[in-house]
Design an enzyme around this catalytic site. Structure first.
Site, short mmCIF file in Angstrom:
data_model
loop_
_atom_site.label_atom_id
_atom_site.label_comp_id
_atom_site.label_asym_id
_atom_site.label_seq_id
_atom_site.Cartn_x
_atom_site.Cartn_y
_atom_site.Cartn_z
N ASP A 314 6.64 4.42 0.82
CA ASP A 314 5.42 4.24 1.59
C ASP A 314 5.27 2.80 2.08
O ASP A 314 5.64 1.85 1.38
CB ASP A 314 4.22 4.61 0.70
N GLU A 367 8.97 4.98 5.41
CA GLU A 367 7.85 5.05 6.33
C GLU A 367 7.69 3.63 6.88
O GLU A 367 7.09 2.77 6.24
CB GLU A 367 6.57 5.51 5.62
#
EC number: 2.4.1.18
Length: 631
Positions: A314, A367
């Protein structure tokens, strides 16, 4: 209950690795470990707290009284406190009471390496050592073939707390999910699931992205073995599991990692590098060896102990740049005078090297929302070493295009075609994730213009375009049946919508697209290579039509795709084709079973009429707001 007995799991070699930031199985040493010492059962505790004056284990066994069970500091300047407490059995709640040399501060902390935690809002760690007998041997032995970069990869992104709830709006347990969720994912033909963070987190509205228990599966849905059962069951059904992992920041909750031993132990001491203004959270000190060992150990833990097939990392962009979300004067350049966070970049590269070295058939997925180069290229040639990267630019441009009324789309064809100018610079995954359906952004269905029929036709076209665009695919739960409302983490998905034909049609479309994708090598064998894609015509903006080829290793596997982004059917539309013979329609998003108009192309014979730079061509009908595939 006896006092603390001197005992250690650490060798001198362990300590030297830890100090050097090279010990990547710290979870086997730090934390709480039930065992027998000198014929007595109990638990060994070990915690890193280098500025501590004293460290006590407090818990159910000593009425949470400090000083009853003081750990011993190691002699080797490692900052590790340890010891064996007789009589402390699995299931016991505990914390560390840390008295710091730093201004005589006292902190009471959950164990950073705890394997299990109390359900929030409670915050204690729990001694745990249940064994789980895995039954996924077949999957683990063959998963390389399911997880390779030339395999079909269609991912269902799931928030476990809101996929489905019971009649009282309570969470389903891991055990219940291992029946209901697994059966559904299999029926829908997804190849993988991606779980939004399953590590323990205190605050539900964070969706799991503010972690306090990095080694502890959240107790919201049951015991750790329940999560193992869920992953095991997915594996037994041929479905891979990707876990969201958050090394970018952590919350300031009193029981968490922040200011752990009265000092900035895990976070960077300089607020310009140690505090995240967007999320009001702390940023790891990526240059500190022991913190690097903590993070890499944590990544490997989920691959090792929980058989995860991949990690989706993330907020990578926030790690890469020192000036991320900061104004001038709020950040300090690196030694070369630029904005790259060299320590974070070095950590990411080492992380990826260790993951791929230690585990066969896994992927790491970034990401990462910027144009940072070579994110999914090997470390050996200067890349960051990820297997894939989310294609955020494609997602943004595509949704911007689809939001427009069809009459205006001819002026914006470049929004769709631009992605092909950079599609093969990385191994891209195409994401329609949770972030696109919250905070007033509306559901995918309600981003679409037009009346009800057009909204659903647009959504079917969007999904068809996604599955035939180079790259792998990710869909957030609910999108697969056209959820109409925004995602709400406090409630179940709107499963009641499946009483309506249009929603059933979207669900059937995704089910069939997933099966079609896996059946046709042209859609995955060269999904990250320019050799796997060829434009036929990207210039017909007047009709808002795109035509292109997807290619596999064998020419006979090639597919011809035609998209019509207007509600006007394109009849007798001529398309240049590379081979002679006949072309058969093998898929249409306009099929009646999906809620479409049901227009269909009969077998098309090639005419020797040059078109689009090819020596021959065919005439086809492209349905309104539809995509058709020919073989």
């Amino acid at each position: 209950m006896g006092n603390v007995v001197p005992h250690s799991l650490f060798t001198e070699f362990d300590i030297s690795l830890f100090k050097a930031g090279k010990h990547f199985k710290l979870y086997e040493k730090l934390g709480s470990h039930p065992m027998e010492v000198n014929g007595e059962k109990g638990t060994y505790f070990a915690v890193w707290a280098p500025t501590a004056k004293s460290v006590s284990v407090v818990g159910d066994f000593n009425y949470w009284i400090e000083g009853e069970h003081k750990l011993n500091v190691r002699w080797d300047a490692s900052g590790i406190w340890e010891g064996f407490v007789p009589g402390v059995m699995p299931g016991t709640r505990y914390k560390y009471k840390i008295h710091s040399h730093n201004q005589d501060i006292k902190t009471e902390k959950a164990d950073p390496f705890a394997r299990y935690s109390e359900q929030p809002p409670k915050t204690a760690s729990i001694v745990w050592d249940k064994t789980y007998k895995w039954k996924d041997t077949k999957w683990m032995a063959s998963r390389s073939s399911k997880n390779s970069l030339d395999s079909p990869y269609s991912v269902y992104e799931v928030h476990l707390g809101s996929w489905k709830r019971d009649e009282k709006n309570q969470f389903l347990t891991y055990e219940e999910l291992s029946k209901e969720l697994v059966g559904y994912v299999k029926e829908m033909n997804f190849t993988h699931v991606e779980f939004m963070p399953v590590m323990e987190y205190p605050y539900d509205p964070s969706w799991g992205y503010q972690l306090t228990g990095y080694f502890s599966p959240t107790s919201r849905f049951g015991e750790p073995e329940g999560l193992k059962l869920l992953i095991d069951t997915l594996h037994q059904n041929g479905i891979g599991v990707i876990l969201d992992w958050v090394p970018s920041h952590f919350p300031e909750d009193a029981h968490g990692l922040g200011f752990f031993d009265g000092s900035h132990l895990y976070e960077h001491p300089d607020r310009r590098r140690g505090y995240h203004p967007d999320w009001k959270s702390l940023i790891f000190n990526y240059g500190r060896n022991e913190v690097r060992a903590f993070l890499i150990s944590n990544a490997l833990f989920w691959l090792d102990q929980y058989h995860a097939d991949g990690l989706r990392v993330d907020a990578v962009a926030s790690m890469l740049y020192l000036d991320y979300s900061r104004e001038a004067g709020e950040w300090e350049p690196n030694i070369y005078g630029n904005n790259e966070n060299l320590e974070a970049i070095s950590l990411i590269r080492e992380l990826n090297e260790e993951v791929y070295k230690n585990f066969e058939g896994v992927q790491t997925i970034a990401e990462e929302s910027t144009s940072f180069s070579m994110v999914s290229r090997p470390v050996s040639i200067g890349g960051l070493g990820f297997g894939m990267k989310w294609m955020m630019g494609w997602m943004h441009d595509t949704l911007e295009y689809f939001k427009k009324e069809p009459i205006y789309r001819r002026h914006h064809q470049n929004d769709l075609t631009f992605s092909m100018t950079y599609a093969f610079t990385e191994n891209f995954m195409l994401p329609f994730s949770h972030d696109e359906v919250v905070y007033g952004k509306q559901s995918l269905l309600y981003k679409m213009p037009g009346d009800e029929w057009q909204r659903f036709a647009n959504l079917r076209l969007l999904f068809g375009y996604m599955f035939t665009h180079p790259g792998t695919n990710l869909l957030f739960m609910g999108a697969e049946f056209g959820q109409s409302s925004e995602w709400n983490f406090q409630n179940s998905l709107d499963w009641h919508l499946l009483q309506y034909d249009y929603h059933i049609g979207i669900q059937q479309l995704i089910k069939d697209l997933n099966a079609f994708y896996q059946k046709h090598p042209a859609l995955y064998e060269k999904q990250f290579s320019s050799e796997g894609f060829q434009w036929i015509d990207y210039g017909d903006s007047e009709n808002s039509v795109l035509t292109y080829l997807r290619k596999g290793h064998k020419e006979e596997d090639d597919l011809l795709i035609a998209c019509n982004f207007t509600p006007v059917p394109r009849e007798n539309y001529r398309v240049g084709v590379p081979r002679t013979g006949q072309y058969k329609e093998v898929f249409s998003t306009d099929a009646k079973k999906y809620g479409g108009s049901g227009s269909k192309n009969t077998l098309r014979k090639v005419a020797k009429k040059p078109w689009h730079g090819h020596k021959q061509s065919i005439e086809i009908t492209i349905p309104p707001l539809g995509l058709v595939i020919f073989h």
